[in-house]
Structure formats: structure tokens, C-alpha cells
Scaffold this motif. Structure first.
Motif, PDB file in Angstrom:
ATOM      1  N   ASP A 169     -47.029  49.703 -21.639  1.00  0.00           N
ATOM      2  CA  ASP A 169     -46.058  48.934 -22.419  1.00  0.00           C
ATOM      3  C   ASP A 169     -44.768  48.704 -21.641  1.00  0.00           C
ATOM      4  O   ASP A 169     -44.071  47.710 -21.870  1.00  0.00           O
ATOM      5  N   ALA A 170     -44.453  49.598 -20.728  1.00  0.00           N
ATOM      6  CA  ALA A 170     -43.245  49.436 -19.918  1.00  0.00           C
ATOM      7  C   ALA A 170     -43.387  48.301 -18.910  1.00  0.00           C
ATOM      8  O   ALA A 170     -42.391  47.733 -18.454  1.00  0.00           O
ATOM      9  N   VAL A 171     -44.635  47.960 -18.559  1.00  0.00           N
ATOM     10  CA  VAL A 171     -44.879  46.867 -17.613  1.00  0.00           C
ATOM     11  C   VAL A 171     -44.985  45.532 -18.330  1.00  0.00           C
ATOM     12  O   VAL A 171     -44.397  44.533 -17.923  1.00  0.00           O
ATOM     13  N   HIS A 172     -45.764  45.512 -19.414  1.00  0.00           N
ATOM     14  CA  HIS A 172     -45.909  44.317 -20.241  1.00  0.00           C
ATOM     15  C   HIS A 172     -46.115  44.758 -21.677  1.00  0.00           C
ATOM     16  O   HIS A 172     -46.911  45.667 -21.927  1.00  0.00           O
ATOM     17  N   PRO A 173     -45.436  44.146 -22.652  1.00  0.00           N
ATOM     18  CA  PRO A 173     -45.557  44.596 -24.042  1.00  0.00           C
ATOM     19  C   PRO A 173     -47.007  44.639 -24.521  1.00  0.00           C
ATOM     20  O   PRO A 173     -47.755  43.668 -24.358  1.00  0.00           O
ATOM     21  N   VAL A 174     -47.394  45.758 -25.082  1.00  0.00           N
ATOM     22  CA  VAL A 174     -48.718  45.920 -25.661  1.00  0.00           C
ATOM     23  C   VAL A 174     -48.645  45.481 -27.118  1.00  0.00           C
ATOM     24  O   VAL A 174     -47.857  46.011 -27.900  1.00  0.00           O
ATOM     25  N   THR A 175     -49.441  44.497 -27.473  1.00  0.00           N
ATOM     26  CA  THR A 175     -49.416  43.960 -28.831  1.00  0.00           C
ATOM     27  C   THR A 175     -50.227  44.815 -29.791  1.00  0.00           C
ATOM     28  O   THR A 175     -49.825  45.014 -30.940  1.00  0.00           O
ATOM     29  N   ALA A 176     -51.366  45.310 -29.333  1.00  0.00           N
ATOM     30  CA  ALA A 176     -52.250  46.055 -30.235  1.00  0.00           C
ATOM     31  C   ALA A 176     -52.994  47.135 -29.474  1.00  0.00           C
ATOM     32  O   ALA A 176     -53.342  46.974 -28.297  1.00  0.00           O
ATOM     33  N   VAL A 177     -53.223  48.237 -30.162  1.00  0.00           N
ATOM     34  CA  VAL A 177     -54.109  49.295 -29.688  1.00  0.00           C
ATOM     35  C   VAL A 177     -55.351  49.271 -30.569  1.00  0.00           C
ATOM     36  O   VAL A 177     -55.253  49.298 -31.796  1.00  0.00           O
ATOM     37  N   GLN A 178     -56.509  49.199 -29.929  1.00  0.00           N
ATOM     38  CA  GLN A 178     -57.758  49.259 -30.675  1.00  0.00           C
ATOM     39  C   GLN A 178     -58.406  50.618 -30.427  1.00  0.00           C
ATOM     40  O   GLN A 178     -58.691  50.975 -29.281  1.00  0.00           O
ATOM     41  N   SER A 179     -58.610  51.363 -31.490  1.00  0.00           N
ATOM     42  CA  SER A 179     -59.245  52.664 -31.389  1.00  0.00           C
ATOM     43  C   SER A 179     -60.180  52.869 -32.566  1.00  0.00           C
ATOM     44  O   SER A 179     -60.014  52.242 -33.617  1.00  0.00           O
ATOM     45  N   GLU A 180     -61.141  53.750 -32.377  1.00  0.00           N
ATOM     46  CA  GLU A 180     -62.026  54.086 -33.483  1.00  0.00           C
ATOM     47  C   GLU A 180     -61.229  54.851 -34.535  1.00  0.00           C
ATOM     48  O   GLU A 180     -60.535  55.820 -34.230  1.00  0.00           O
ATOM     49  N   TRP A 181     -61.355  54.406 -35.783  1.00  0.00           N
ATOM     50  CA  TRP A 181     -60.624  55.061 -36.889  1.00  0.00           C
ATOM     51  C   TRP A 181     -61.406  54.808 -38.163  1.00  0.00           C
ATOM     52  O   TRP A 181     -61.689  53.662 -38.521  1.00  0.00           O
ATOM     53  N   SER A 182     -61.762  55.876 -38.813  1.00  0.00           N
ATOM     54  CA  SER A 182     -62.516  55.769 -40.051  1.00  0.00           C
ATOM     55  C   SER A 182     -62.456  57.100 -40.770  1.00  0.00           C
ATOM     56  O   SER A 182     -61.828  58.060 -40.296  1.00  0.00           O
ATOM     57  N   LEU A 183     -63.133  57.190 -41.887  1.00  0.00           N
ATOM     58  CA  LEU A 183     -63.189  58.433 -42.640  1.00  0.00           C
ATOM     59  C   LEU A 183     -63.826  59.574 -41.850  1.00  0.00           C
ATOM     60  O   LEU A 183     -63.608  60.736 -42.176  1.00  0.00           O
ATOM     61  N   TRP A 184     -64.609  59.260 -40.832  1.00  0.00           N
ATOM     62  CA  TRP A 184     -65.185  60.358 -40.042  1.00  0.00           C
ATOM     63  C   TRP A 184     -64.748  60.351 -38.585  1.00  0.00           C
ATOM     64  O   TRP A 184     -65.254  61.119 -37.789  1.00  0.00           O
ATOM     65  N   SER A 185     -63.743  59.528 -38.237  1.00  0.00           N
ATOM     66  CA  SER A 185     -63.153  59.528 -36.894  1.00  0.00           C
ATOM     67  C   SER A 185     -61.646  59.352 -37.040  1.00  0.00           C
ATOM     68  O   SER A 185     -61.148  58.233 -37.177  1.00  0.00           O
ATOM     69  N   ARG A 186     -60.923  60.469 -37.000  1.00  0.00           N
ATOM     70  CA  ARG A 186     -59.496  60.433 -37.323  1.00  0.00           C
ATOM     71  C   ARG A 186     -58.623  60.961 -36.183  1.00  0.00           C
ATOM     72  O   ARG A 186     -57.457  61.297 -36.391  1.00  0.00           O
ATOM     73  N   ASP A 187     -59.171  60.991 -34.980  1.00  0.00           N
ATOM     74  CA  ASP A 187     -58.461  61.600 -33.859  1.00  0.00           C
ATOM     75  C   ASP A 187     -57.112  60.942 -33.562  1.00  0.00           C
ATOM     76  O   ASP A 187     -56.189  61.601 -33.077  1.00  0.00           O
ATOM     77  N   ILE A 188     -56.989  59.659 -33.834  1.00  0.00           N
ATOM     78  CA  ILE A 188     -55.761  58.955 -33.426  1.00  0.00           C
ATOM     79  C   ILE A 188     -54.588  59.226 -34.364  1.00  0.00           C
ATOM     80  O   ILE A 188     -53.449  58.867 -34.044  1.00  0.00           O
ATOM     81  N   GLU A 189     -54.829  59.852 -35.493  1.00  0.00           N
ATOM     82  CA  GLU A 189     -53.769  60.007 -36.491  1.00  0.00           C
ATOM     83  C   GLU A 189     -52.639  60.919 -36.030  1.00  0.00           C
ATOM     84  O   GLU A 189     -51.473  60.711 -36.393  1.00  0.00           O
TER      85      GLU A 189
END
Length: 331
Positions: A169-189
Motif C-alpha cells: 500500500d505504501a507503493v501503490h494504494p491497495v483498493t481491496a484485499v481478497q481473503s477466504e472468510w466464512s463461518l468456518w474460515s475466520r483467520d483474517i478477523e
């Protein structure tokens, strides 16, 4: 079942998309052999329903996914936000060969994606997992050049660590992060979601239905096609499915009491997390598309959320990817 209005518009930084997108992975690869005509019909039905974010990648069907999406949106380019990905290298026979973030590779991959899609720019271009051999600053710089050239509108990262996200993001603005997220994959929280919000970056949740498991339609491996890649993933092993059905057994009455399907409950739970979260359930079935879109209008109250949280006390058995793939996501 609730009505299915057109999904509201949400913002991923400066990119405006529908509250729910369409993941195009099931239209060509990994989940058996879908019918191309039906897949195109599903994509066009999504556009008719107000879906604007269409997500694909160059590895899906070794480019066939982009080609199919290009056919589906022909003549309707101004209605869609096309997201694709680069950086995951596969051989001609489909074997995974690793990751590449070299600037020259990024430029070549972009040109190939544009050609297959039949468009002159990508609205959102993700690095498909981070190449540990190439500083992310170099990769981000290559995407910045594509943005300057008008070939890419917005830069995204798939499953970055917080450190990687900040460096890119410091080099070029990151608009979106895509990660697995669901009721059984919550690691990104714990870390990634707060970091995205601190930076003002949108979150695109892929596999929001647990690769189909959270719909309740997969009970044993026999429910999967012989070539379905899920057969090789730990959560879809015989032991994994047998154990993880306990989660569905807890969720099923909650959904029924609220007049929802399991899929709608799972998607509504994600929508509850905020207007910066855009799930992209994948399907090549128009009926499933309609079912999924209805979730955008569902509002869960505190009692609903508490009941879901209680159901989630059941631990999930198995990693989300087999070891070789899981190792590729680490950065």
C-alpha cells in the motif's frame, strides 16, 4: 424465503461495487465440469439482478475462465467491474508450479488476461498470493505502471499478511484485499480486517459458503465429482466432512427459524460485518444465484448473531487447503 432485491452499492476504497459479487471459479474449473452455456447464463442473470463485481483469475481453467467471462459480458462492459488475478503459475497440464511476482511477468500476465477477456482494462487486478522471492514493492510498482498506462484501474492483494499489505500500500494504494472468510474460515478477523479498516481498504470475502459445504449440499466425498479439487482438501476428507457436519447441524435450525437457507444465513452473517465487506459466492447455477442474492437483504439481530456465535463453538476439523497449497498462502 425473502425477496431478492437488487443488491445495494458498496465502496471498496474508491471502487463502487454491488454488495455481493459473483465468484466465477465454478464456471470453468476445480468443481467438476460445468456446462459453459449454463455458466454464461448465470453470469448474465447476475448482471440482470444488479451484480456488478465479477471475479475471475488467469489460473481458472488455464485462462478458460477469463475467456468465458469475456463472452458473457460482451456488449455489457460498462455494467461490470471485472476483477482478475496474476501470479499463480500452472503448467499446461494444470500442475501448480509456484508463484511469480516479477514485474515482467506481471506485465505479460495482464496483457494475456486483457486479450482473453476481450477488454482494454481490468477494473481490479489482484496479486494471487505473494511471491516470497520477489519484494512486494517490486510487484506493486509493476501494477502501478499498469495503472498509469490505463490497463488496470485498481490494485488488490489476495490473502496478504498485514506486513505485506502495508508494504504494498505504501507503493501503490491497495483498493481491496481478497481473503477466504466464512463461518468456518475466520483467520483474517484478528489482524487483517482491522488493518484493512485502518487503511481504508475494502474486503472481498472469497469462498463465503465454505466451497459449498455451508450450503448443506455436501455430506460425503461421493457428492463431489471425481476431478473436483475439494477431494484433496482436508476439510472435505471423509473424517473432515463427518466431523464438520456438527456445525451444520447447529446452524440448520437457526436458518429454518428465520426462513432462510443455510447459504443465506452464512452470507447474511458476512454482510453483517459491515459495508466494506463484499462476499463473492461462486456458482454456475441461476437458481443458486437467486438464493444467494437474497441474503443481501437479510438483517440479523443481536439474538441471531448470538445464536450463530454459539453454533460456531464447534471446532472445525482440517486445514482449509492441503499442505502444498496452504504453504503458498503464507507470507
Amino acid at each position: 424465503m425473502p425477496a431478492s432485491p437488487r443488491p445495494p452499492v458498496r465502496a471498496l476504497r474508491e471502487l463502487h461495487v454491488s454488495a455481493q459479487g459473483l465468484g466465477c471459479l465454478p464456471t470453468t474449473a476445480f468443481y467438476g465440469r460445468p456446462d459453459p452455456a449454463r455458466a454464461v447464463a448465470t453470469i448474465r442473470a447476475a448482471l440482470d439482478a444488479g451484480v456488478t463485481l465479477l471475479d475471475t483469475a488467469d489460473v481458472q481453467g488455464l485462462g478458460a475462465g477469463e475467456e468465458l467471462l469475456g463472452r458473457a459480458v460482451a456488449g455489457r462492459r460498462d455494467e461490470v467491474v471485472i476483477a482478475s488475478k496474476f501470479g499463480m503459475v500452472r503448467s499446461a497440464d494444470g500442475a501448480f508450479q509456484g508463484l511469480c511476482g516479477e514485474p515482467s511477468y506481471v506485465r505479460t500476465a495482464c496483457e494475456r488476461s486483457l486479450r482473453r477477456l476481450g477488454v482494454d482494462h481490468l477494473d481490479l487486478y489482484y496479486q494471487h498470493w505473494t511471491d516470497p522471492a520477489v519484494p512486494v514493492e517490486e510487484t506493486a510498482g509493476a501494477v502501478a505502471e499498469l495503472v498509469s498506462a490505463g490497463k488496470v484501474r485498481h490494485f488488490g492483494l489476495s490473502e496478504p499478511s498485514v506486513a505485506t499489505l502495508r508494504r504494498a500500500d505504501a507503493v501503490h494504494p491497495v483498493t481491496a484485499v481478497q481473503s477466504e472468510w466464512s463461518l468456518w474460515s475466520r483467520d483474517i478477523e484478528a489482524e487483517v480486517v482491522p488493518a484493512c479498516r485502518a487503511l481504508g481498504i475494502g474486503i472481498v470475502a472469497y469462498a463465503p459458503l465454505g466451497r459449498g459445504f455451508l450450503t448443506g449440499g455436501i455430506r460425503t466425498t461421493d457428492d463431489l465429482a471425481a476431478e473436483d479439487f475439494r477431494r484433496g482438501q482436508p476439510r472435505f476428507s471423509a473424517d473432515g466432512l463427518a466431523h464438520n457436519r456438527a456445525l451444520l447441524d447447529r446452524l440448520r435450525p437457526l436458518a429454518a427459524e428465520r426462513g432462510l437457507t443455510l447459504a443465506q444465513l452464512a452470507l447474511a452473517w458476512l454482510h453483517h460485518h459491515g459495508p466494506d465487506v463484499v462476499p463473492i459466492p461462486g456458482t454456475s447455477d441461476p437458481a443458486h444465484l437467486t438464493e444467494n442474492l437474497a441474503a443481501a437483504a437479510v438483517r440479523l439481530d443481536e439474538d441471531d448473531l448470538a445464536a450463530v456465535a454459539e453454533a460456531l463453538a464447534v471446532p472445525v476439523l482440517g486445514e482449509r487447503y492441503a499442505p502444498a497449497l496452504l504453504a503458498m498462502t503464507g507470507n
